[in-house]
Structure formats: C-alpha cells, structure tokens
Write an enzyme that holds these catalytic residues in place. Structure first.
Site, PDB file in Angstrom:
ATOM      1  N   GLY A 287      22.650  13.315 107.676  1.00  0.00           N
ATOM      2  CA  GLY A 287      22.555  14.714 107.282  1.00  0.00           C
ATOM      3  C   GLY A 287      23.614  15.657 107.800  1.00  0.00           C
ATOM      4  O   GLY A 287      23.705  16.799 107.321  1.00  0.00           O
ATOM      5  N   GLU A 329      22.046   7.435 110.560  1.00  0.00           N
ATOM      6  CA  GLU A 329      22.598   6.875 109.319  1.00  0.00           C
ATOM      7  C   GLU A 329      23.342   7.930 108.516  1.00  0.00           C
ATOM      8  O   GLU A 329      22.876   8.364 107.471  1.00  0.00           O
ATOM      9  CB  GLU A 329      21.469   6.256 108.494  1.00  0.00           C
ATOM     10  CG  GLU A 329      20.243   7.136 108.433  1.00  0.00           C
ATOM     11  CD  GLU A 329      19.034   6.477 107.791  1.00  0.00           C
ATOM     12  OE1 GLU A 329      18.946   5.243 107.810  1.00  0.00           O
ATOM     13  OE2 GLU A 329      18.193   7.218 107.263  1.00  0.00           O
ATOM     14  N   ARG A 332      27.485  11.217 104.073  1.00  0.00           N
ATOM     15  CA  ARG A 332      28.510  12.197 103.738  1.00  0.00           C
ATOM     16  C   ARG A 332      29.550  12.388 104.852  1.00  0.00           C
ATOM     17  O   ARG A 332      30.752  12.294 104.613  1.00  0.00           O
ATOM     18  CB  ARG A 332      27.837  13.551 103.454  1.00  0.00           C
ATOM     19  CG  ARG A 332      28.770  14.623 102.938  1.00  0.00           C
ATOM     20  CD  ARG A 332      28.081  16.007 102.997  1.00  0.00           C
ATOM     21  NE  ARG A 332      26.759  15.957 102.417  1.00  0.00           N
ATOM     22  CZ  ARG A 332      26.492  16.121 101.118  1.00  0.00           C
ATOM     23  NH1 ARG A 332      27.467  16.376 100.280  1.00  0.00           N
ATOM     24  NH2 ARG A 332      25.254  16.047 100.675  1.00  0.00           N
ATOM     25  N   ARG A 369      29.103  16.416  91.200  1.00  0.00           N
ATOM     26  CA  ARG A 369      28.469  17.340  92.149  1.00  0.00           C
ATOM     27  C   ARG A 369      28.554  18.805  91.717  1.00  0.00           C
ATOM     28  O   ARG A 369      27.554  19.523  91.840  1.00  0.00           O
ATOM     29  CB  ARG A 369      29.020  17.137  93.566  1.00  0.00           C
ATOM     30  CG  ARG A 369      28.636  15.764  94.150  1.00  0.00           C
ATOM     31  CD  ARG A 369      28.965  15.658  95.635  1.00  0.00           C
ATOM     32  NE  ARG A 369      28.126  16.504  96.438  1.00  0.00           N
ATOM     33  CZ  ARG A 369      28.528  17.622  97.024  1.00  0.00           C
ATOM     34  NH1 ARG A 369      29.777  18.001  96.940  1.00  0.00           N
ATOM     35  NH2 ARG A 369      27.675  18.340  97.713  1.00  0.00           N
ATOM     36  N   TYR A 373      24.962  20.201  91.503  1.00  0.00           N
ATOM     37  CA  TYR A 373      24.508  20.986  92.672  1.00  0.00           C
ATOM     38  C   TYR A 373      25.267  22.298  92.833  1.00  0.00           C
ATOM     39  O   TYR A 373      25.161  22.932  93.883  1.00  0.00           O
ATOM     40  CB  TYR A 373      24.730  20.191  93.969  1.00  0.00           C
ATOM     41  CG  TYR A 373      24.208  18.786  94.009  1.00  0.00           C
ATOM     42  CD1 TYR A 373      22.836  18.538  94.078  1.00  0.00           C
ATOM     43  CD2 TYR A 373      25.072  17.705  94.016  1.00  0.00           C
ATOM     44  CE1 TYR A 373      22.360  17.240  94.144  1.00  0.00           C
ATOM     45  CE2 TYR A 373      24.603  16.397  94.084  1.00  0.00           C
ATOM     46  CZ  TYR A 373      23.243  16.180  94.149  1.00  0.00           C
ATOM     47  OH  TYR A 373      22.774  14.893  94.213  1.00  0.00           O
ATOM     48  N   CYS A 400      32.799  16.966  76.950  1.00  0.00           N
ATOM     49  CA  CYS A 400      32.245  17.836  75.928  1.00  0.00           C
ATOM     50  C   CYS A 400      31.013  18.527  76.467  1.00  0.00           C
ATOM     51  O   CYS A 400      29.877  18.170  76.126  1.00  0.00           O
ATOM     52  CB  CYS A 400      31.911  17.038  74.684  1.00  0.00           C
ATOM     53  SG  CYS A 400      33.396  16.545  73.853  1.00  0.00           S
ATOM     54  N   GLU A 401      31.253  19.490  77.333  1.00  0.00           N
ATOM     55  CA  GLU A 401      30.170  20.137  78.052  1.00  0.00           C
ATOM     56  C   GLU A 401      30.797  21.389  78.666  1.00  0.00           C
ATOM     57  O   GLU A 401      31.719  21.277  79.471  1.00  0.00           O
ATOM     58  CB  GLU A 401      29.708  19.160  79.166  1.00  0.00           C
ATOM     59  CG  GLU A 401      28.496  19.530  79.903  1.00  0.00           C
ATOM     60  CD  GLU A 401      27.226  19.061  79.188  1.00  0.00           C
ATOM     61  OE1 GLU A 401      27.240  18.040  78.490  1.00  0.00           O
ATOM     62  OE2 GLU A 401      26.219  19.761  79.346  1.00  0.00           O
TER      63      GLU A 401
HETATM   64  C1  LIG Z   1      20.872  10.320 101.849  1.00  0.00           C
HETATM   65  C2  LIG Z   1      20.312   9.704 103.043  1.00  0.00           C
HETATM   66  C3  LIG Z   1      21.103   9.551 104.184  1.00  0.00           C
HETATM   67  C4  LIG Z   1      22.511  10.059 104.292  1.00  0.00           C
HETATM   68  O1  LIG Z   1      22.565  11.430 104.204  1.00  0.00           O
HETATM   69  P1  LIG Z   1      23.951  12.198 104.436  1.00  0.00           P
HETATM   70  O2  LIG Z   1      23.606  13.613 104.266  1.00  0.00           O
HETATM   71  O3  LIG Z   1      24.889  11.707 103.394  1.00  0.00           O
HETATM   72  O4  LIG Z   1      24.407  11.882 105.810  1.00  0.00           O
HETATM   73  C5  LIG Z   1      20.552   8.890 105.260  1.00  0.00           C
HETATM   74  N1  LIG Z   1      19.287   8.409 105.223  1.00  0.00           N
HETATM   75  C6  LIG Z   1      18.512   8.537 104.133  1.00  0.00           C
HETATM   76  C7  LIG Z   1      17.158   7.968 104.163  1.00  0.00           C
HETATM   77  C8  LIG Z   1      18.986   9.186 103.017  1.00  0.00           C
HETATM   78  O5  LIG Z   1      18.204   9.321 101.958  1.00  0.00           O
END
Ligand SMILES: *Cc1c(COP(=O)(O)O)cnc(C)c1O
Length: 477
Positions: A287, A329, A332, A369, A373, A400-401
């Site tokens: 995240g 984990e 991004r 994106r 978003y 085409c959008e």
């Molecule tokens: C999307 C996701 C991540 C990675 O999120 P980032 O914002 O890209 O770091 C990690 N764990 C889970 C379960 C996710 O769904």
C-alpha cells in the site's frame, strides 16, 4: 507562456531527473518521478539504464515499456534492508505481482531475495515459471476456484484463505489428499500451509483515514468472527495455519493506518494463541504510495517500514508474545517508478480557446489507469530534454473513446509528429491491466541496465490478436 520556477528559472524536462546518485541510500525511488538511472545525454535525449530512449524506440518500436533494472533492484533492497535494520525477528518482503506479472519482473524480485504474492492461477504459474521457490509464494484472492486451490496445494505455496467458503473447500481438498496419501503414497500428505486474511476495520484515504467498526470490503474474514474462526481452524489437522494477513489499501501516504494495523494484528495473534493456534507470521500487506506528480509526497520506504517494526516489537513485548516473522507485500511502490512508457507523437487538434489535443500511438489499452481511476501522470519529450516548457496540451490516446485521455494540461515544449513522449512511473498496474481494446497489439517491454536492453515482453502481432479466435465452418465465407 513559458513555465518558470518562482526564482525565474525556465523549466524543462530536466526538473524531473533524480537529484543525486542512486548509490545514495537516502533516495527512495517511490519519491522520484523518473527511474534512478535517468540522465540526459549529449544528444539532449533521455537516457535510462545507459540506453538512449530514442534509440530504444527505433529498435523495439512504439509504444514501449522501459524497465530500469537498477531502480527495481534498489527498491527491493531498500525494503529488505529496512526490515533487517529495524526488525529484530525474521522478515520476508513479497512482491505483489499483480502490479506487473511477467517472468522477468518476478525473476528480478526473486533474485533480490523477495517472495511473490499471486492472486490467480495465472500469476502463480508465472511466478513458478520464473523460478520462484514455492516456499516464498503466497496465494491471495477472494474467490479462488477449486482448480486454483488444487494447483496452489500441489505447488506447495502458502494459501491466504479469505472466507468461510474457501476454508471449507480447502478442508475438503486436503482431506481428499490425505485419504489418497493413506494408500500407496502413505505418509506423503503434509498439512496445507495457510494464512488467514482478516478485514481490520481500518480505512485509509490519501489525506485522511477513518476507523470503522465494520469495514465494507469484499476481502477477508470479519474480525467479529475471530472466535469462531480460530476455534474452527485449530481443529483442522489437515491445515497448518501459520499466520494472519491484512491489507488496507493502495497509494497510501499516511503512516498511521499501517501502524494501527500492526498493533491490531498483534492483538489478533494473542487471541489465536488462546485457541491453541501458534501463529508465527504476520503480513501487514502493501500500500505504500508513490510520487506520480510533483505535489505527491509519500514517505520513503525506510520511513514506512521503521514504525511498523517498532509497533510490532512494542506490542509483542507488552503482550509477552514471541516476535512473529514479519511480512509485507508492496506492489506499486516496488515497481512503478522503475518503468516509463515511450510513445510517438502523431496528430494534433487545436480546439480554439479551449485546448490542444496531442495524440500518441497508445492510450487506455496500455495504461487504463487515467480512464479507470482518473489517475494523473507527468510526461516529457524525450528527444528535447532541455527545451523550455512553453505549451499546455492534452495528451490523447488513439482509441475510439472520448475518455481516452492520458494526461490533461501537460506542460511540454513545442512538439511535432515523431517526437517521443515518455510518461513516467508506469510500472504498476499498466501492463498488468493492459487490454487489446480496438485490437491494438500490446506493446513490447525491455529491461535496461548498463547500456544494454533486453526484451522481456514481445510486442504482440496481428496474428497474436486472432490466435484465440475460432471461425466455425458454417460461418466461413
Ligand atoms: C493490491 C494488493 C497489494 C499491493 O498493493 P500496492 O498498493 O500495489 O502496494 C498487496 N496485497 C494485497 C492483498 C493486495 O490486494
């Protein structure tokens, strides 16, 4: 109108170059716009990984994803070393491969000691084929199919169980396997390694976060069900529950939500112990945000890792719990800044007194994106890096959008057809979300390092586009 600094200096694309050498550990790639190896060469061209971007486009075609190996390796190392520095227990950083799943990216992450997060059979297959050890693969997802669960079980990866339905299905699969193991293959069954995903009730937004008693998310077990859950899991001899997992969101700039999460997870760990479940791993998710535009100000990787480690250590000491193996984990923040997308400028259209559209040879198919978003990006003209930024234009894709706009109000020098536009920080959720809309072949990708460029994804061909098409005999003309 020429863009200037408050000090009166004319701005050019040079403003986006990383400020110091990447050898300086203080540079956290997620706080930069361009990859760490970005330079301007003697032709006034952008150079990445020692390769002239204009030459790369001539050689590999356009559009082109360009992945800087040095930046990717640096982010992997900064995550790993920050945990080693601030955490007294064991740790394991996983790459959330949904951000960009392909063999080369998984292989680089694995070579830096990272494990891999996957969320589908396809991502699992990719990680395994990249040579990632199954002991370092974790399988997420809120609706894994039975086939995916069997595949995951056979591969030996850890399954992050999301809900009751999955938990019951997995028990059934495991009991079948155990029964088979009673026959000829006696003793071959090992309980399936699982973690449990919980919804922490912590929400975060870019500039604020709120706690809610009950979080409206499709992912994870409700924390109100903890007693029932831990009691059930502790009785399943076919499952080996090693840990707990939570993930609170993406592109997060504040650090407090993850610290709160870490504290909550230690509470859960204590509760699991009450049910005789020895939880030895905690995964705090991903995240951490990145800089897409100048005003984005995410914490560095080290600034994100440090307080999480401290909170877990303090909470474990207070609860008298042994330190768990700590996992995170990132997706991004690990890959986004390492990649740029190069496009070639084509047509333009001036709508008097309103705006000028400048069209490129890709768009929402290679970067969905902005349209999905409303994400914002910065772009530069890679063949005129020191030219002053004199124009404000809207960069349109070729689909085409009407909504196929990559960047509104981009500040650029005067452009002409054939110029190479580089959009920055496109490593995450670009290729992995790419489509063949309008039957555009997906672009190629190269990895660059020390003046060498290697293909990591071939450009799709027209034949590729019809490869899965079937034309029944009776429809043939
Ligand atoms: C999307 C996701 C991540 C990675 O999120 P980032 O914002 O890209 O770091 C990690 N764990 C889970 C379960 C996710 O769904």
């Amino acid at each position: 109108m020429v863009s200037t600094h408050p000090g009166g200096v004319q701005l050019s694309a040079q403003q986006y170059l990383p400020q110091a050498s990447s050898k300086n550990i203080n540079i956290s790639p997620n706080q930069e716009l361009l990859p760490l190896s970005a330079k301007v060469n003697s032709h006034d061209h952008l150079e990445i990984g020692g390769c002239d971007v204009i030459t790369l486009v001539r050689q590999f075609g356009s559009p082109l994803y360009i992945l800087d190996e040095e930046t990717l390796r640096t982010t992997c190392r900064q995550y790993r070393e920050s945990f080693q520095h601030y955490y007294k227990g064991q740790s394991q950083v996983l790459y959330a491969s949904k951000a960009w799943s392909c063999l080369a990216v998984c292989a680089i992450a694995a070579s830096e000691g990272l494990g891999i997060d996957v969320v589908s059979g396809g991502e699992l297959y990719t990680a395994l084929n990249a040579g990632v050890s199954p002991e370092k693969i974790y399988f997420h997802g809120n609706n894994k199919s039975r086939e995916e669960l069997v595949f995951a079980t056979e591969s030996g990866c850890t399954i992050v169980v999301d809900n009751w339905y999955e938990l019951h299905t997995l028990v059934e699969i495991a009991e079948n396997l155990e029964r088979l193991g009673d026959g000829e293959m006696k003793g071959s069954f090992h309980p399936i390694r699982i973690m449990l995903r919980l919804t922490p009730g912590i929400e975060c937004h870019t500039h604020e976060y709120i706690r809610t008693g009950h979080l409206d998310s499709k992912f994870g077990f409700d924390p109100n069900d903890l007693d029932e859950l831990f009691s059930f899991v502790s009785k399943q001899s076919v499952l080996n529950c090693v840990g707990l997992h939570a993930h609170i969101g993406s592109q997060v700039f504040e650090r407090q939500p993850h610290q709160d999460l870490a504290a909550v997870m230690v509470q859960w760990m204590g509760k699991a112990a009450d049910y005789g479940l020895t939880v030895t791993e905690l995964n705090v998710g991903g995240g951490l945000g990145i800089k897409y535009i100048e005003s984005d100000d995410p914490p560095s990787i080290e600034e994100w890792v440090k307080p999480i480690c401290e909170v877990i250590q303090t909470a474990c000491a207070a609860e008298n719990l042994p330190l768990p193996k700590l996992l995170c984990e990132p997706g991004r923040s690990l890959i986004a800044t390492a990649c740029v997308t190069a496009y070639t400028v084509g047509s333009s259209k001036v709508v008097p007194d309103i705006r000028t559209y400048l069209a490129v040879d890709g768009g929402m198919s290679d970067n969905p994106r902005p349209i999905t978003y409303q994400s914002v990006y910065r772009t530069i003209v890679a063949n005129r890096m020191s030219a002053p930024l004199t124009e404000t234009v809207t960069i349109a894709g070729k689909h085409c959008e009407s909504g196929d706009i990559l960047i509104e109000n981009a500040q650029l020098p005067k452009t002409q057809p054939g110029d190479v536009l580089v959009v920055m920080a496109t490593g995450a959720y670009n290729y992995s979300m790419a489509s063949n809309y309008n039957r555009l072949p997906r672009p190629a990708a190269v990895v660059v390092a020390n003046g060498e460029a290697n293909l990591i994804l071939q450009r799709e061909t027209y034949q590729d586009l019809i490869r899965q098409d079937c034309l029944p005999e009776r429809l043939k003309n």
